[in-house]
Design a protein around this motif. Structure first.
Motif, PDB file in Angstrom:
ATOM      1  N   VAL A 177     -13.201  35.787  44.989  1.00 12.93           N
ATOM      2  CA  VAL A 177     -12.399  34.583  44.751  1.00 12.93           C
ATOM      3  C   VAL A 177     -11.918  34.552  43.305  1.00 12.93           C
ATOM      4  O   VAL A 177     -10.745  34.273  43.028  1.00 12.93           O
ATOM      5  CB  VAL A 177     -13.214  33.319  45.073  1.00 12.93           C
ATOM      6  N   ALA A 178     -12.823  34.839  42.375  1.00 15.56           N
ATOM      7  CA  ALA A 178     -12.474  34.810  40.949  1.00 15.56           C
ATOM      8  C   ALA A 178     -11.365  35.802  40.632  1.00 15.56           C
ATOM      9  O   ALA A 178     -10.438  35.501  39.864  1.00 15.56           O
ATOM     10  CB  ALA A 178     -13.706  35.115  40.102  1.00 15.56           C
ATOM     11  N   ALA A 179     -11.444  36.989  41.228  1.00 15.24           N
ATOM     12  CA  ALA A 179     -10.418  38.010  40.986  1.00 15.24           C
ATOM     13  C   ALA A 179      -9.075  37.562  41.544  1.00 15.24           C
ATOM     14  O   ALA A 179      -8.027  37.775  40.924  1.00 15.24           O
ATOM     15  CB  ALA A 179     -10.837  39.336  41.610  1.00 15.24           C
ATOM     16  N   GLN A 180      -9.098  36.924  42.711  1.00 13.18           N
ATOM     17  CA  GLN A 180      -7.849  36.502  43.336  1.00 13.18           C
ATOM     18  C   GLN A 180      -7.207  35.321  42.611  1.00 13.18           C
ATOM     19  O   GLN A 180      -5.996  35.287  42.392  1.00 13.18           O
ATOM     20  CB  GLN A 180      -8.089  36.137  44.802  1.00 13.18           C
ATOM     21  N   VAL A 181      -8.023  34.354  42.221  1.00 12.44           N
ATOM     22  CA  VAL A 181      -7.504  33.174  41.527  1.00 12.44           C
ATOM     23  C   VAL A 181      -7.109  33.513  40.097  1.00 12.44           C
ATOM     24  O   VAL A 181      -6.219  32.899  39.514  1.00 12.44           O
ATOM     25  CB  VAL A 181      -8.558  32.038  41.547  1.00 12.44           C
ATOM     26  N   GLY A 182      -7.777  34.516  39.526  1.00 14.44           N
ATOM     27  CA  GLY A 182      -7.504  34.891  38.152  1.00 14.44           C
ATOM     28  C   GLY A 182      -8.404  34.165  37.177  1.00 14.44           C
ATOM     29  O   GLY A 182      -7.986  33.843  36.061  1.00 14.44           O
ATOM     30  N   CYS A 183      -9.640  33.891  37.605  1.00 17.96           N
ATOM     31  CA  CYS A 183     -10.604  33.241  36.723  1.00 17.96           C
ATOM     32  C   CYS A 183     -11.440  34.309  36.031  1.00 17.96           C
ATOM     33  O   CYS A 183     -12.430  34.800  36.583  1.00 17.96           O
ATOM     34  CB  CYS A 183     -11.504  32.288  37.506  1.00 17.96           C
ATOM     35  N   GLY A 184     -11.027  34.697  34.824  1.00 23.64           N
ATOM     36  CA  GLY A 184     -11.739  35.735  34.094  1.00 23.64           C
ATOM     37  C   GLY A 184     -13.166  35.343  33.773  1.00 23.64           C
ATOM     38  O   GLY A 184     -14.059  36.184  33.759  1.00 23.64           O
ATOM     39  N   THR A 244      -9.241  31.722  50.266  1.00 21.32           N
ATOM     40  CA  THR A 244      -8.636  31.402  48.975  1.00 21.32           C
ATOM     41  C   THR A 244      -7.116  31.384  49.039  1.00 21.32           C
ATOM     42  O   THR A 244      -6.463  30.734  48.220  1.00 21.32           O
ATOM     43  CB  THR A 244      -9.116  32.415  47.912  1.00 21.32           C
ATOM     44  N   ASN A 245      -6.547  32.102  49.996  1.00 15.47           N
ATOM     45  CA  ASN A 245      -5.094  32.101  50.147  1.00 15.47           C
ATOM     46  C   ASN A 245      -4.574  30.687  50.372  1.00 15.47           C
ATOM     47  O   ASN A 245      -5.270  29.836  50.926  1.00 15.47           O
ATOM     48  CB  ASN A 245      -4.679  32.977  51.334  1.00 15.47           C
ATOM     49  N   THR A 246      -3.326  30.444  49.957  1.00 17.25           N
ATOM     50  CA  THR A 246      -2.681  29.159  50.187  1.00 17.25           C
ATOM     51  C   THR A 246      -1.402  29.379  50.976  1.00 17.25           C
ATOM     52  O   THR A 246      -0.465  29.989  50.459  1.00 17.25           O
ATOM     53  CB  THR A 246      -2.344  28.452  48.857  1.00 17.25           C
ATOM     54  N   PRO A 247      -1.354  28.941  52.244  1.00 15.86           N
ATOM     55  CA  PRO A 247      -2.447  28.330  53.000  1.00 15.86           C
ATOM     56  C   PRO A 247      -3.486  29.380  53.379  1.00 15.86           C
ATOM     57  O   PRO A 247      -3.193  30.584  53.356  1.00 15.86           O
ATOM     58  CB  PRO A 247      -1.751  27.766  54.236  1.00 15.86           C
TER      59      PRO A 247
END
Length: 202
Positions: free
Chosen positions: A78-85, A132-135
């Motif tokens: 999830v962190a990698a996909q959202v971009g939460c370093g 995590t995808n939207t939608p």
């Protein structure tokens, strides 16, 4: 361990200044992580919000129906996909402390191109990305396959865990919180998420 001092670069990245934490809270985080967690410093502008986050995070740590390694890999996906370093960084650091396979943990950002994961781990990583995808792109087939192997209790727990991680990662991302260098203590570097990687339904 990360540097306890905040660099100028890190300060600029934040979209809101850090708040001053109670000394006891700061000391406890330094004992646990080796540094004060920036997300807590930022959110402490509203102690009620910060305290609720900390309390729920502590409750998550008590959940034991789903395998801890699977949840850690899901968190990092999830962190990698959202971009939460920050989440990716601290997740890798915690994987080391949990004695998880660091080779696998390091490959989570590029799991689709890696051969180190088991079929179950790959499906959990795909599920985390699909949620995590939207939608969201969770399919009946993927859900049923995981439910069959994990069982109802673990499936519900994994789903709730991924949902909470989405909140945390998006919160950090929006506040401009980036890596604090926790993963620098790990022996194997984190892989870079492929630029062209697109999470697609099964």
């Amino acid at each position: 361990m990360p540097d306890k001092q905040t660099s100028k670069e890190d300060t600029v990245a934040l979209r809101i200044p850090k708040a001053e934490l109670p000394t006891e809270l700061s000391d406890n985080m330094i004992k646990q992580l080796g540094a004060v967690a920036e997300p807590v410093e930022v959110v402490w502008h509203s102690p009620k919000v910060a305290t609720s986050n900390l309390e729920f995070s502590a409750k998550l740590a008590e959940w034991d129906a789903a395998d801890a390694g699977l949840k850690s890999f899901a968190h990092m996906a999830v962190a990698a996909q959202v971009g939460c370093g920050w989440c990716l960084d601290v997740g890798y650091f915690q994987a080391q402390n949990q004695n998880l396979d660091l080779t696998k943990a390091s490959q989570v950002p590029r799991w689709r191109d890696s051969e180190v994961f088991t079929p179950l781990e790959r499906d959990v990583l795909e599920y985390a990305e699909a949620m995590t995808n939207t939608p969201p792109t969770v399919t009946d087939e993927l859900y049923a396959s995981l439910l069959d192997r994990l069982g109802p209790a673990a499936m519900v727990e994994l789903t709730a865990y991924i949902a909470f991680v989405n909140m945390a990662t998006r919160n950090n991302n929006a506040n401009g919180i980036s890596s604090q260098g926790f993963s620098d203590a790990c022996g194997i570097p984190l892989a870079t998420r492929p630029e062209t990687s697109v999470a697609s339904p099964a």
